[in-house]
Design a protein around this motif. Structure first.
Motif, PDB file in Angstrom:
ATOM      1  N   GLU A   1      -4.187  14.021  -2.597  1.00 26.46           N
ATOM      2  CA  GLU A   1      -3.825  12.753  -1.990  1.00 26.46           C
ATOM      3  C   GLU A   1      -3.970  11.613  -2.992  1.00 26.46           C
ATOM      4  O   GLU A   1      -4.856  11.655  -3.845  1.00 26.46           O
ATOM      5  CB  GLU A   1      -4.775  12.460  -0.824  1.00 26.46           C
ATOM      6  N   PHE A   2      -3.101  10.642  -2.844  1.00 22.28           N
ATOM      7  CA  PHE A   2      -3.259   9.447  -3.670  1.00 22.28           C
ATOM      8  C   PHE A   2      -3.055   8.222  -2.795  1.00 22.28           C
ATOM      9  O   PHE A   2      -2.482   8.297  -1.714  1.00 22.28           O
ATOM     10  CB  PHE A   2      -2.289   9.454  -4.855  1.00 22.28           C
ATOM     11  N   HIS A   3      -3.572   7.118  -3.236  1.00 17.99           N
ATOM     12  CA  HIS A   3      -3.563   5.879  -2.467  1.00 17.99           C
ATOM     13  C   HIS A   3      -3.653   4.742  -3.455  1.00 17.99           C
ATOM     14  O   HIS A   3      -4.606   4.665  -4.230  1.00 17.99           O
ATOM     15  CB  HIS A   3      -4.789   5.909  -1.528  1.00 17.99           C
ATOM     16  N   ARG A   4      -2.644   3.917  -3.464  1.00 16.65           N
ATOM     17  CA  ARG A   4      -2.724   2.771  -4.373  1.00 16.65           C
ATOM     18  C   ARG A   4      -2.344   1.504  -3.644  1.00 16.65           C
ATOM     19  O   ARG A   4      -1.484   1.507  -2.774  1.00 16.65           O
ATOM     20  CB  ARG A   4      -1.819   2.966  -5.609  1.00 16.65           C
ATOM     21  N   VAL A   5      -3.013   0.438  -3.999  1.00 17.83           N
ATOM     22  CA  VAL A   5      -2.743  -0.871  -3.411  1.00 17.83           C
ATOM     23  C   VAL A   5      -2.349  -1.801  -4.544  1.00 17.83           C
ATOM     24  O   VAL A   5      -3.019  -1.851  -5.573  1.00 17.83           O
ATOM     25  CB  VAL A   5      -3.991  -1.414  -2.671  1.00 17.83           C
ATOM     26  N   ILE A   6      -1.228  -2.483  -4.359  1.00 19.86           N
ATOM     27  CA  ILE A   6      -0.721  -3.346  -5.421  1.00 19.86           C
ATOM     28  C   ILE A   6      -0.604  -4.754  -4.862  1.00 19.86           C
ATOM     29  O   ILE A   6       0.051  -4.960  -3.841  1.00 19.86           O
ATOM     30  CB  ILE A   6       0.661  -2.847  -5.894  1.00 19.86           C
ATOM     31  N   SER A   7      -1.251  -5.696  -5.496  1.00 16.96           N
ATOM     32  CA  SER A   7      -1.116  -7.068  -5.002  1.00 16.96           C
ATOM     33  C   SER A   7       0.058  -7.725  -5.719  1.00 16.96           C
ATOM     34  O   SER A   7       0.092  -7.821  -6.939  1.00 16.96           O
ATOM     35  CB  SER A   7      -2.427  -7.836  -5.172  1.00 16.96           C
ATOM     36  N   LEU A   8       1.036  -8.128  -4.923  1.00 13.21           N
ATOM     37  CA  LEU A   8       2.267  -8.715  -5.439  1.00 13.21           C
ATOM     38  C   LEU A   8       2.140 -10.230  -5.451  1.00 13.21           C
ATOM     39  O   LEU A   8       1.210 -10.779  -4.846  1.00 13.21           O
ATOM     40  CB  LEU A   8       3.437  -8.283  -4.553  1.00 13.21           C
ATOM     41  N   PRO A   9       3.056 -10.918  -6.102  1.00  7.73           N
ATOM     42  CA  PRO A   9       2.999 -12.380  -6.062  1.00  7.73           C
ATOM     43  C   PRO A   9       3.038 -12.891  -4.615  1.00  7.73           C
ATOM     44  O   PRO A   9       3.534 -12.215  -3.723  1.00  7.73           O
ATOM     45  CB  PRO A   9       4.253 -12.795  -6.831  1.00  7.73           C
ATOM     46  N   ASP A  10       2.499 -14.076  -4.397  1.00 11.93           N
ATOM     47  CA  ASP A  10       2.325 -14.612  -3.036  1.00 11.93           C
ATOM     48  C   ASP A  10       3.627 -14.904  -2.315  1.00 11.93           C
ATOM     49  O   ASP A  10       3.649 -14.949  -1.091  1.00 11.93           O
ATOM     50  CB  ASP A  10       1.512 -15.923  -3.106  1.00 11.93           C
ATOM     51  N   ASP A  11       4.707 -15.108  -3.040  1.00  9.99           N
ATOM     52  CA  ASP A  11       5.937 -15.556  -2.373  1.00  9.99           C
ATOM     53  C   ASP A  11       6.859 -14.409  -1.952  1.00  9.99           C
ATOM     54  O   ASP A  11       8.012 -14.640  -1.634  1.00  9.99           O
ATOM     55  CB  ASP A  11       6.692 -16.542  -3.279  1.00  9.99           C
ATOM     56  N   VAL A  12       6.369 -13.156  -1.930  1.00  9.49           N
ATOM     57  CA  VAL A  12       7.258 -12.071  -1.513  1.00  9.49           C
ATOM     58  C   VAL A  12       7.423 -12.084   0.009  1.00  9.49           C
ATOM     59  O   VAL A  12       6.552 -12.547   0.731  1.00  9.49           O
ATOM     60  CB  VAL A  12       6.754 -10.679  -1.980  1.00  9.49           C
TER      61      VAL A  12
ATOM     62  N   THR B   1       0.850  -1.194   0.000  1.00 10.44           N
ATOM     63  CA  THR B   1       0.000   0.000   0.000  1.00 10.44           C
ATOM     64  C   THR B   1       0.883   1.241   0.000  1.00 10.44           C
ATOM     65  O   THR B   1       1.833   1.324   0.764  1.00 10.44           O
ATOM     66  CB  THR B   1      -0.904   0.012   1.249  1.00 10.44           C
ATOM     67  N   VAL B   2       0.578   2.169  -0.862  1.00  8.58           N
ATOM     68  CA  VAL B   2       1.331   3.422  -0.932  1.00  8.58           C
ATOM     69  C   VAL B   2       0.348   4.573  -0.812  1.00  8.58           C
ATOM     70  O   VAL B   2      -0.633   4.641  -1.564  1.00  8.58           O
ATOM     71  CB  VAL B   2       2.097   3.541  -2.270  1.00  8.58           C
ATOM     72  N   ARG B   3       0.599   5.426   0.171  1.00 10.08           N
ATOM     73  CA  ARG B   3      -0.226   6.611   0.353  1.00 10.08           C
ATOM     74  C   ARG B   3       0.665   7.821   0.329  1.00 10.08           C
ATOM     75  O   ARG B   3       1.773   7.789   0.866  1.00 10.08           O
ATOM     76  CB  ARG B   3      -0.883   6.620   1.739  1.00 10.08           C
ATOM     77  N   GLY B   4       0.192   8.873  -0.241  1.00  7.27           N
ATOM     78  CA  GLY B   4       0.991  10.085  -0.258  1.00  7.27           C
ATOM     79  C   GLY B   4       0.164  11.265  -0.694  1.00  7.27           C
ATOM     80  O   GLY B   4      -1.038  11.156  -0.922  1.00  7.27           O
ATOM     81  N   ARG B   5       0.854  12.364  -0.815  1.00  6.65           N
ATOM     82  CA  ARG B   5       0.194  13.601  -1.195  1.00  6.65           C
ATOM     83  C   ARG B   5       1.138  14.360  -2.104  1.00  6.65           C
ATOM     84  O   ARG B   5       2.336  14.390  -1.871  1.00  6.65           O
ATOM     85  CB  ARG B   5      -0.072  14.407   0.075  1.00  6.65           C
ATOM     86  N   ARG B   6       0.594  14.913  -3.141  1.00  3.29           N
ATOM     87  CA  ARG B   6       1.425  15.761  -3.982  1.00  3.29           C
ATOM     88  C   ARG B   6       0.867  17.178  -3.964  1.00  3.29           C
ATOM     89  O   ARG B   6      -0.310  17.371  -4.262  1.00  3.29           O
ATOM     90  CB  ARG B   6       1.479  15.261  -5.413  1.00  3.29           C
TER      91      ARG B   6
END
Lengths: 134, 180
Positions: free
Chosen positions: B137-148, B113-118
């Motif tokens: 504000e921005f907010h993005r969620v990235i689902s990564l491969p299971d083995d990280v 999860t990445v949250r920030g503000r520009r």
């Protein structure tokens, strides 16, 4: 005739470009803010991934050409899981008015944001006209 | 090499809490008939759209995220590329002009999860012609491969790009098994 605005103009490394470009010839149109004050026009462009060496800013006739190459070199053997950015070349051009001094353009690149200041010719800056009362 | 990072892709979900563009609901009744001509599509555009859909079907395997349930419209800030190697997964966030110290990056299992503000300051005394750049504000969620491995994450910021490297678990790496 082309006027060089910056001295850090690096010719695009064609070998690197072919490695980075997913679709040959595809370019990204950078998003910009443009505003005008009494002194001139300021342009701000989002060009994340571009360093000073990868920036190519020039004036050709009445056109201001903004170009930049993303110079992120990823690890070898990296494959993509997701790609919003599908090209590594930013390009956009703007037509300048004759009231602008193309030879006195100032540019600054910081954290992926390019700021270009184009001054107006002094004689064309708006003047406040005083009204004298007799 | 990199053409892969900027090119083909497997399935991966990238979604956000704050979409850049919102969908305005259209009037349920009345409006549609009255303004039929306004809402109906230009035939040329319709042709383009159909062509795009056909191309999507042909090259569908290259762009699975475009039809993902959590996919976002193109142009959402920040743009994200995700690259993968045997040892790690690298996330590139194209976020120019942010204060990297104020960026909130967290990972839980395989969800990054990445949250920030520009801040995009607007000059009050100026005449504004174009305001295309995202601010706020921005907010993005990235689902990564299971083995990280959420314990081994590094992040850096350069030229407006945040690079987050997440290592994969040792056990998940391919191993050579010898036959005795």
């Amino acid at each position: 005739m082309a006027t060089e605005v910056t001295t850090q103009t690096a010719p695009a490394d064609s070998s690197k470009q072919s490695v980075m470009n997913a679709a040959a010839g595809a370019t990204i149109r950078p998003l910009v803010d443009i505003f005008e004050t009494a002194h001139g026009i300021t342009l701000r462009a989002d060009m994340p991934g571009v360093s000073k060496e990868g920036l190519n800013l020039r004036v050709e006739g009445a056109n201001l050409l903004v170009e930049g190459t993303i110079d992120i070199v990823p690890e070898e053997k990296m494959s993509a899981l997701h790609a919003d950015v599908r090209s590594t070349l930013y390009r956009r051009s703007f037509v300048l008015g004759s009231e602008l001094e193309a030879e006195n353009i100032e540019a600054d690149l910081k954290d992926g944001i390019l700021t270009v200041r184009i001054p107006k010719r002094p004689e064309l800056r708006p003047r406040k006209i005083e009204v004298r009362s007799s | 090499m990199l053409q892969d990072v900027f090119g083909e892709a497997e399935s991966l979900e990238v979604f956000t809490g704050i979409p850049r563009f919102s969908v305005v609901s259209q009037p349920k009744n009345g409006g549609a008939d009255m303004f039929g001509s306004v809402y109906s599509e230009n035939p040329l555009l319709a042709q383009f759209r159909r062509m795009e859909e056909e191309l999507d079907e042909i090259f569908g395997s290259a762009t699975p995220w475009a039809s993902g349930i959590r996919s976002l419209p193109p142009g959402t800030f920040p743009a994200i590329n995700v690259g993968s190697t045997e040892d790690s997964v690298t996330v590139f966030l194209f976020a120019p002009g942010i204060d990297s110290k104020k960026l909130d990056i967290s990972i839980q299992d395989n969800l990054l999860t990445v949250r920030g503000r520009r801040e995009v300051p607007r000059e009050a005394e100026a005449t504004h012609y174009r305001q295309e750049r995202f601010g706020g504000e921005f907010h993005r969620v990235i689902s990564l491969p299971d083995d990280v491995d959420p314990e081994r994450v590094e992040a850096s910021y350069r030229d407006g790009v945040v690079q987050i490297i997440v290592r994969r678990r040792e056990t998940a790496k391919p191993r050579q098994i010898a036959i005795r």
